[in-house]
Design an enzyme around this catalytic site. Structure first.
Site, PDB file in Angstrom:
ATOM      1  N   LYS A  40       2.898 -36.836 -17.616  1.00 37.06           N
ATOM      2  CA  LYS A  40       2.694 -37.194 -19.025  1.00 37.06           C
ATOM      3  C   LYS A  40       4.040 -37.448 -19.668  1.00 37.06           C
ATOM      4  O   LYS A  40       4.982 -36.659 -19.444  1.00 37.06           O
ATOM      5  CB  LYS A  40       2.043 -36.031 -19.776  1.00 37.06           C
ATOM      6  CG  LYS A  40       0.597 -35.819 -19.487  1.00 37.06           C
ATOM      7  CD  LYS A  40       0.125 -34.687 -20.365  1.00 37.06           C
ATOM      8  CE  LYS A  40      -1.316 -34.329 -20.074  1.00 37.06           C
ATOM      9  NZ  LYS A  40      -1.661 -33.039 -20.629  1.00 37.06           N
ATOM     10  N   GLY A  43       7.550 -35.048 -20.667  1.00 38.42           N
ATOM     11  CA  GLY A  43       8.229 -34.297 -19.610  1.00 38.42           C
ATOM     12  C   GLY A  43       8.153 -32.789 -19.752  1.00 38.42           C
ATOM     13  O   GLY A  43       7.268 -32.233 -20.405  1.00 38.42           O
ATOM     14  N   CYS A  45      10.147 -30.785 -21.324  1.00 35.71           N
ATOM     15  CA  CYS A  45      10.438 -30.331 -22.691  1.00 35.71           C
ATOM     16  C   CYS A  45       9.163 -30.194 -23.519  1.00 35.71           C
ATOM     17  O   CYS A  45       8.897 -29.148 -24.107  1.00 35.71           O
ATOM     18  CB  CYS A  45      11.394 -31.325 -23.336  1.00 35.71           C
ATOM     19  SG  CYS A  45      11.631 -31.056 -25.082  1.00 35.71           S
ATOM     20  N   GLU A 206      18.914  -9.170 -13.539  1.00 44.64           N
ATOM     21  CA  GLU A 206      19.872 -10.277 -13.485  1.00 44.64           C
ATOM     22  C   GLU A 206      20.895 -10.010 -12.381  1.00 44.64           C
ATOM     23  O   GLU A 206      21.447  -8.912 -12.293  1.00 44.64           O
ATOM     24  CB  GLU A 206      20.564 -10.403 -14.859  1.00 44.64           C
ATOM     25  CG  GLU A 206      21.791 -11.286 -14.894  1.00 44.64           C
ATOM     26  CD  GLU A 206      21.529 -12.730 -14.454  1.00 44.64           C
ATOM     27  OE1 GLU A 206      20.681 -13.389 -15.066  1.00 44.64           O
ATOM     28  OE2 GLU A 206      22.186 -13.176 -13.486  1.00 44.64           O
ATOM     29  N   VAL A 240      17.450  -8.560  -6.268  1.00 43.02           N
ATOM     30  CA  VAL A 240      16.061  -8.238  -5.909  1.00 43.02           C
ATOM     31  C   VAL A 240      15.797  -8.800  -4.517  1.00 43.02           C
ATOM     32  O   VAL A 240      16.239  -9.904  -4.192  1.00 43.02           O
ATOM     33  CB  VAL A 240      15.042  -8.813  -6.932  1.00 43.02           C
ATOM     34  CG1 VAL A 240      15.183  -8.149  -8.266  1.00 43.02           C
ATOM     35  CG2 VAL A 240      15.170 -10.306  -7.070  1.00 43.02           C
ATOM     36  N   SER A 268      12.808 -16.731 -13.540  1.00 42.22           N
ATOM     37  CA  SER A 268      13.551 -17.590 -14.458  1.00 42.22           C
ATOM     38  C   SER A 268      14.959 -17.735 -13.889  1.00 42.22           C
ATOM     39  O   SER A 268      15.933 -17.240 -14.446  1.00 42.22           O
ATOM     40  CB  SER A 268      13.543 -16.893 -15.816  1.00 42.22           C
ATOM     41  OG  SER A 268      14.263 -17.624 -16.706  1.00 42.22           O
ATOM     42  N   GLY A 270      16.629 -20.597 -12.843  1.00 36.14           N
ATOM     43  CA  GLY A 270      17.233 -21.919 -12.858  1.00 36.14           C
ATOM     44  C   GLY A 270      16.269 -23.010 -12.424  1.00 36.14           C
ATOM     45  O   GLY A 270      15.108 -22.740 -12.079  1.00 36.14           O
ATOM     46  N   ALA A 320      17.476 -30.685 -23.468  1.00 34.26           N
ATOM     47  CA  ALA A 320      16.777 -31.910 -23.855  1.00 34.26           C
ATOM     48  C   ALA A 320      17.689 -32.828 -24.668  1.00 34.26           C
ATOM     49  O   ALA A 320      17.756 -34.040 -24.427  1.00 34.26           O
ATOM     50  CB  ALA A 320      15.536 -31.553 -24.662  1.00 34.26           C
ATOM     51  N   HIS A 449      25.136 -20.130 -51.711  1.00 27.40           N
ATOM     52  CA  HIS A 449      24.927 -18.681 -51.829  1.00 27.40           C
ATOM     53  C   HIS A 449      23.592 -18.403 -52.512  1.00 27.40           C
ATOM     54  O   HIS A 449      23.287 -19.065 -53.502  1.00 27.40           O
ATOM     55  CB  HIS A 449      26.049 -18.057 -52.667  1.00 27.40           C
ATOM     56  CG  HIS A 449      25.812 -16.588 -52.934  1.00 27.40           C
ATOM     57  ND1 HIS A 449      26.051 -15.633 -51.984  1.00 27.40           N
ATOM     58  CD2 HIS A 449      25.340 -15.946 -54.028  1.00 27.40           C
ATOM     59  CE1 HIS A 449      25.751 -14.447 -52.486  1.00 27.40           C
ATOM     60  NE2 HIS A 449      25.309 -14.611 -53.722  1.00 27.40           N
TER      61      HIS A 449
HETATM   62  P1  FAD Z   1      12.042 -33.713 -17.572  1.00 23.58           P
HETATM   63  O1  FAD Z   1      11.745 -33.262 -18.930  1.00 23.58           O
HETATM   64  O2  FAD Z   1      11.854 -32.784 -16.442  1.00 23.58           O
HETATM   65  O3  FAD Z   1      11.177 -35.032 -17.361  1.00 23.58           O
HETATM   66  C1  FAD Z   1      11.169 -35.718 -16.150  1.00 23.58           C
HETATM   67  C2  FAD Z   1       9.897 -36.528 -16.078  1.00 23.58           C
HETATM   68  O4  FAD Z   1       9.961 -37.391 -14.963  1.00 23.58           O
HETATM   69  C3  FAD Z   1       8.651 -35.682 -15.895  1.00 23.58           C
HETATM   70  O5  FAD Z   1       7.705 -36.019 -16.874  1.00 23.58           O
HETATM   71  C4  FAD Z   1       8.161 -36.015 -14.485  1.00 23.58           C
HETATM   72  O6  FAD Z   1       6.764 -36.003 -14.381  1.00 23.58           O
HETATM   73  C5  FAD Z   1       8.709 -37.420 -14.310  1.00 23.58           C
HETATM   74  N1  FAD Z   1       8.980 -37.787 -12.919  1.00 23.58           N
HETATM   75  C6  FAD Z   1       9.693 -37.085 -12.017  1.00 23.58           C
HETATM   76  N2  FAD Z   1       9.806 -37.779 -10.885  1.00 23.58           N
HETATM   77  C7  FAD Z   1       9.150 -38.952 -11.065  1.00 23.58           C
HETATM   78  C8  FAD Z   1       8.913 -40.090 -10.255  1.00 23.58           C
HETATM   79  N3  FAD Z   1       9.401 -40.183  -9.021  1.00 23.58           N
HETATM   80  N4  FAD Z   1       8.181 -41.099 -10.774  1.00 23.58           N
HETATM   81  C9  FAD Z   1       7.680 -41.011 -12.035  1.00 23.58           C
HETATM   82  N5  FAD Z   1       7.888 -39.964 -12.850  1.00 23.58           N
HETATM   83  C10 FAD Z   1       8.617 -38.953 -12.373  1.00 23.58           C
HETATM   84  N6  FAD Z   1      16.078 -27.640 -23.646  1.00 23.58           N
HETATM   85  C11 FAD Z   1      16.548 -27.637 -24.902  1.00 23.58           C
HETATM   86  O7  FAD Z   1      17.364 -28.490 -25.243  1.00 23.58           O
HETATM   87  N7  FAD Z   1      16.131 -26.717 -25.825  1.00 23.58           N
HETATM   88  C12 FAD Z   1      15.236 -25.760 -25.513  1.00 23.58           C
HETATM   89  O8  FAD Z   1      14.896 -24.930 -26.358  1.00 23.58           O
HETATM   90  C13 FAD Z   1      14.725 -25.726 -24.200  1.00 23.58           C
HETATM   91  N8  FAD Z   1      13.822 -24.799 -23.844  1.00 23.58           N
HETATM   92  C14 FAD Z   1      13.312 -24.815 -22.580  1.00 23.58           C
HETATM   93  C15 FAD Z   1      12.374 -23.856 -22.245  1.00 23.58           C
HETATM   94  C16 FAD Z   1      11.839 -23.841 -20.975  1.00 23.58           C
HETATM   95  C17 FAD Z   1      10.821 -22.801 -20.617  1.00 23.58           C
HETATM   96  C18 FAD Z   1      12.235 -24.841 -20.019  1.00 23.58           C
HETATM   97  C19 FAD Z   1      11.641 -24.854 -18.634  1.00 23.58           C
HETATM   98  C20 FAD Z   1      13.167 -25.801 -20.350  1.00 23.58           C
HETATM   99  C21 FAD Z   1      13.719 -25.789 -21.628  1.00 23.58           C
HETATM  100  N9  FAD Z   1      14.676 -26.731 -22.003  1.00 23.58           N
HETATM  101  C22 FAD Z   1      15.184 -26.711 -23.272  1.00 23.58           C
HETATM  102  C23 FAD Z   1      15.180 -27.733 -21.052  1.00 23.58           C
HETATM  103  C24 FAD Z   1      14.503 -29.101 -21.258  1.00 23.58           C
HETATM  104  O9  FAD Z   1      13.119 -28.946 -21.156  1.00 23.58           O
HETATM  105  C25 FAD Z   1      15.038 -30.071 -20.236  1.00 23.58           C
HETATM  106  O10 FAD Z   1      16.446 -30.110 -20.328  1.00 23.58           O
HETATM  107  C26 FAD Z   1      14.487 -31.470 -20.464  1.00 23.58           C
HETATM  108  O11 FAD Z   1      13.090 -31.501 -20.421  1.00 23.58           O
HETATM  109  C27 FAD Z   1      15.049 -32.424 -19.400  1.00 23.58           C
HETATM  110  O12 FAD Z   1      14.610 -33.709 -19.669  1.00 23.58           O
HETATM  111  P2  FAD Z   1      14.560 -34.803 -18.510  1.00 23.58           P
HETATM  112  O13 FAD Z   1      14.027 -36.043 -19.132  1.00 23.58           O
HETATM  113  O14 FAD Z   1      15.846 -34.878 -17.809  1.00 23.58           O
HETATM  114  O15 FAD Z   1      13.533 -34.220 -17.440  1.00 23.58           O
END
Ligand code: FAD
Length: 471
Positions: A40, A43, A45, A206, A240, A268, A270, A320, A449
């Site tokens: 969808k 992604g 985010c 950790e 762990v 959690s 990475g 993001a 303020h």
């Molecule tokens: P993604 O968001 O992973 O999107 C990649 C997309 O590509 C996906 O939709 C996937 O389906 C698609 N895809 C992959 N391979 C293919 C393919 N071969 N063909 C077609 N489609 C494909 N960041 C922040 O800045 N602030 C926050 O508060 C924050 N909170 C977070 C909380 C959690 C629990 C998590 C897990 C992450 C958080 N992040 C946060 C990190 C943030 O979600 C990511 O940095 C961001 O989503 C990365 O964006 P991206 O477009 O690189 O990848």
């Protein structure tokens, strides 16, 4: 018969923040864009990350507020939690944002293909499964934005009930009574904080010597104190080794230490790049030994017509908003426009735990490591009137500046905050660091303020030589 090749100025693989930002920005510049998404748009985010996690943290905030309501003379009768309602609310928010984003992409005339994409030679993108399987889209330039997925730990198979990653955690309708969060980074601390506020007994395990490694030491100790006060057990510097499932839960083995018995283990630890099957033969794109795509500061891969943005990029901070910024750098580079690359040392970081953490620029330790002589000032939130009014006084603002030859503070190198709503206050600190402002320049700006941001202002005044309240 072979499928007709559809030609675009830019083909984007992945519709997360990096990919959709690249597509929207390219379309805004008049380029024709094809975007392939296997799941969808939005992604990690939108569907499994920032947005769902912050909705849960807001639920925790609401509960906290109600629990403290009596201090304000507001009497409420007992608090009960129906987490399924919060889960449903989260899904509604995500659905609304997903519809909004899909509409935006359509409105910009971006062609969205549904399926998994593979990049082959000559910037040819093949859709290999899904609704649009068989589509061949060729881009003058291609942007890889396939993002990341949670890493797991050997000995901890994810079953979605006892052992979960963020993906499963964010779909829970009932919270566990006890939980261990393995990994005390940004996401781990957000989860631990939220669980504790919702009444779960939490232990953070950790491997590194502290939680929130990479944050300034002052911020880390504020967080450790605050977590301790709220009953979150933090065990840092531990390894762990595995776990033994039992009735309704599991027991985690910790090397050289006490076992931890919990209902749920939240991994959690990475995120790894999602690059499996992404590249066919002859693309010229380099993947490093950890599986991330190698790109230069203009987001260009080893193939001059293939760019990479977001979590899939080696050394990118996996945020993001960094994906958004990298997307703009990539598109401007494609357009041949002048552009300043993203400086990973100066991006804003925000952690939405209780208290919140926000920072930008060098920590005191990192500045010293880079050879700077520094001047450091800090101001706790305890004396801030607004913090007292809202009843959230845990926290500190710390600013690190370069020391001039005469011993005074010069250019601001880093701004570090822990405390109430600091994620909303970092903007000014971000400007100060990235505009390379001096302490005097930034201190001359007036903060309203009473506001939480006065603590930042006070720290700046002190840094510039004379504080009103801070020495
Ligand atoms: P993604 O968001 O992973 O999107 C990649 C997309 O590509 C996906 O939709 C996937 O389906 C698609 N895809 C992959 N391979 C293919 C393919 N071969 N063909 C077609 N489609 C494909 N960041 C922040 O800045 N602030 C926050 O508060 C924050 N909170 C977070 C909380 C959690 C629990 C998590 C897990 C992450 C958080 N992040 C946060 C990190 C943030 O979600 C990511 O940095 C961001 O989503 C990365 O964006 P991206 O477009 O690189 O990848």
């Amino acid at each position: 018969m072979a499928n007709e090749v559809q030609q675009f100025d830019v083909v984007v693989i992945g519709g997360g923040p990096g990919g959709y930002a690249a597509a929207l920005y390219a379309a805004a510049a008049g380029l024709s864009v094809g975007l392939v998404e296997r799941d969808k748009v939005g992604g990690t985010c939108l569907h499994r990350g920032c947005v769902p996690a912050k909705e849960f943290l807001e639920t925790a905030h609401v509960r906290r507020t109600i629990e403290h309501a009596a201090e304000f003379g507001i009497n409420t009768k007992g608090v009960s939690v129906d987490f399924a309602v919060s889960q449903a609310r989260k899904n509604e928010i995500v659905d609304r944002l997903h519809k909004g984003l899909s509409g935006l992409l359509k409105g910009r005339k971006i062609t969205v293909f549904e399926g998994t994409a593979r990049l082959d030679a000559d910037q040819t993108v093949n859709v290999i499964d899904g609704t649009d399987a068989g589509v061949v889209a060729k881009g003058t330039n291609v942007i890889l934005a396939s993002g990341s997925v949670p890493r797991t730990l050997p000995g901890f198979d994810v079953d979605g009930t006892v052992v979960v990653t963020s993906d499963e955690f964010l779909d829970l309708s009932v919270l566990p009574a006890t939980a261990a969060v393995i990994g005390g980074g940004a996401i781990g601390c957000e989860f631990a904080s939220m669980l504790a506020d919702m009444g779960t007994e939490v232990t953070i395990l950790e491997g590194l010597p502290t939680i929130l490694a990479g944050c300034d030491a002052e911020v880390v100790s504020v967080m450790q104190r605050a977590f301790k006060k709220r009953g979150i057990a933090v065990r840092a510097g531990v390894t762990v080794t595995g776990h033994t499932p039992g009735k309704g839960g599991t027991t985690i083995q910790v090397e050289g230490g006490d076992d931890v018995k919990v209902d749920m283990v939240v991994l959690s630890v990475g995120r790894r790049a999602r690059t499996e099957g992404l590249l066919g033969e002859g693309t010229g794109v380099e993947i490093n030994e950890r599986g991330f795509v190698v790109a230069d500061s203009y987001q260009r891969t080893a193939n001059a017509n293939v760019f990479a943005v977001g979590d899939v990029v080696a050394n990118s901070p996996q945020l993001a908003h960094v994906g958004f910024a990298e997307a703009i750098v990539a598109i401007k580079t494609i357009l041949g426009e002048p552009v300043v690359p993203v400086d990973y040392d100066r991006v804003p970081w925000a952690i939405y735990s209780n208290p919140e953490v926000a920072f930008c620029g060098l920590t005191e330790a990192a500045a010293k490591e880079k050879g700077y002589d520094v001047v450091v000032k800090k101001d706790p939130f305890g004396g801030n009137s607004r913090a007292q009014i809202i009843g959230e006084t845990d926290g500190v603002v710390k600013i690190v500046a370069e020391k001039r030859a005469d011993g005074t503070a010069g250019q601001i190198l880093g701004v570090h905050m822990a405390g109430p709503w600091v994620t909303e206050q970092l903007g000014a600190g971000y400007f100060a660091v990235n505009w390379e402002a001096t302490a005097e320049e930034a201190a001359a700006l007036i903060q309203p303020h009473p506001s939480l941001s006065e603590t930042f202002g006070e720290t700046l005044l002190a840094l510039a030589g004379r504080g009103l309240h801070v020495g």
